[in-house]
Design a protein around this motif. Structure first.
Motif, mmCIF file in Angstrom:
data_model
loop_
_atom_site.group_PDB
_atom_site.id
_atom_site.type_symbol
_atom_site.label_atom_id
_atom_site.label_comp_id
_atom_site.label_asym_id
_atom_site.label_seq_id
_atom_site.Cartn_x
_atom_site.Cartn_y
_atom_site.Cartn_z
ATOM 1 N N VAL A 10 0.833 -1.198 0.000
ATOM 2 C CA VAL A 10 0.000 0.000 0.000
ATOM 3 C C VAL A 10 0.873 1.256 0.000
ATOM 4 C CG1 VAL A 10 -1.625 1.364 1.381
ATOM 5 C CG2 VAL A 10 -2.007 -1.077 1.049
ATOM 6 N N PHE A 11 1.955 1.234 0.752
ATOM 7 C CA PHE A 11 2.872 2.376 0.755
ATOM 8 C C PHE A 11 3.444 2.605 -0.641
ATOM 9 C CE2 PHE A 11 7.294 3.893 0.988
ATOM 10 C CZ PHE A 11 7.079 5.148 1.542
ATOM 11 N N ALA A 12 3.894 1.528 -1.267
ATOM 12 C CA ALA A 12 4.465 1.641 -2.613
ATOM 13 C C ALA A 12 3.422 2.132 -3.610
ATOM 14 C CB ALA A 12 5.031 0.290 -3.056
ATOM 15 N N LEU A 13 2.202 1.618 -3.505
ATOM 16 C CA LEU A 13 1.138 2.044 -4.412
ATOM 17 C C LEU A 13 0.790 3.519 -4.200
ATOM 18 C CD1 LEU A 13 -1.350 -0.982 -4.387
ATOM 19 C CD2 LEU A 13 0.341 -0.382 -6.124
ATOM 20 N N THR A 14 0.818 3.970 -2.954
ATOM 21 C CA THR A 14 0.513 5.367 -2.676
ATOM 22 C C THR A 14 1.559 6.289 -3.280
ATOM 23 O OG1 THR A 14 -0.510 4.696 -0.573
ATOM 24 C CG2 THR A 14 -0.056 7.034 -0.868
ATOM 25 N N VAL A 15 2.822 5.914 -3.155
ATOM 26 C CA VAL A 15 3.896 6.714 -3.762
ATOM 27 C C VAL A 15 3.742 6.731 -5.282
ATOM 28 C CG1 VAL A 15 6.389 6.885 -4.114
ATOM 29 C CG2 VAL A 15 5.495 6.287 -1.856
ATOM 30 N N LEU A 16 3.477 5.567 -5.860
ATOM 31 C CA LEU A 16 3.304 5.482 -7.308
ATOM 32 C C LEU A 16 2.105 6.307 -7.762
ATOM 33 C CD1 LEU A 16 4.075 4.282 -10.035
ATOM 34 C CD2 LEU A 16 2.698 2.265 -9.469
ATOM 35 N N ALA A 17 0.999 6.178 -7.046
ATOM 36 C CA ALA A 17 -0.202 6.940 -7.397
ATOM 37 C C ALA A 17 0.042 8.439 -7.281
ATOM 38 C CB ALA A 17 -1.366 6.522 -6.499
ATOM 39 N N THR A 18 0.797 8.836 -6.273
ATOM 40 C CA THR A 18 1.134 10.247 -6.096
ATOM 41 C C THR A 18 1.890 10.778 -7.304
ATOM 42 O OG1 THR A 18 1.219 10.025 -3.680
ATOM 43 C CG2 THR A 18 2.389 11.892 -4.641
#
Length: 210
Positions: A10-18
């Protein structure tokens, strides 16, 4: 607390989405004639807007980007680089608009899944989690469009919110039936494929091909 099995994902996805949403906003800024500072501000607001609204609604403070500067450190350079690249692209033919919409499709899927997972991790019901996932997914793009004086995609007949709600529902159901990781990948694939198809088949008729 995030659910343990998906916390790092989820952390990685949030950074990517950002990064993805910052890029989409930077392109819109270039299309609207913003300067680099204005495009960067637009990108930051777009990138963190959905997650900020979600965190406020569930009482999760400080909101995610204040608690971890990784997100601003991602959004700012991505916005500047994308803005400069978009300015070099020849206007006309809808190339920048189409690229913006494809990036927005990826950001919608990523932030929807992040929002659902965070809501579930906060102990909320699956129905509320899906709604908050949709909120996380669509709010940033809505803010971007409003600040640019455009009609938000969610108000158009292009299945924007519907795809987000459907993808969030698939994730909630399949994470229990199969596994959280499989549910996440499946829902992401379905949402991006659906939005890509919509973008491929249609073009906003009220926006210039720039």
């Amino acid at each position: 607390m995030l659910l343990t099995s998906l916390g790092p994902i989820v952390f990685a996805l949030t950074v990517l989405a950002t990064g993805v949403m910052a890029a989409s906003a930077a392109i819109q800024g270039a299309r609207q004639g913003f300067d680099p500072f204005g495009a960067t501000v637009l990108a930051i607001v777009t990138a963190v807007g959905g997650g900020t609204l979600r965190d406020i609604l569930i009482g999760r403070f400080p909101v995610f980007w204040i608690n971890d500067l990784t997100y601003l450190a991602t959004a700012i350079p991505v916005a500047l680089l994308t803005f400069l690249a978009a300015r070099r692209m020849r206007a006309g033919g809808g190339r920048r608009l189409r690229l913006l919409l494809y990036l927005d499709a990826v950001g919608l899927a990523l932030f929807t899944l992040v929002g659902v997972q965070i809501a579930l991790g906060a102990g909320l019901s699956p129905v509320i989690a899906v709604i908050l996932g949709c909120t996380t997914g669509v709010a940033g793009g809505m803010i971007r469009d409003v600040l640019c004086g455009l009609q938000p995609s969610i108000l158009k007949e292009d299945l924007y919110a519907t795809i987000s709600l459907g993808g969030g529902t698939v994730f909630v159901i399949w994470r229990e039936a199969l596994s959280p990781e499989t549910g996440l990948m499946t829902a992401f694939a379905l949402m991006t494929a659906a939005r890509f198809f919509v973008v491929w088949r249609t073009r906003p008729k009220d926006e210039p091909l720039a």
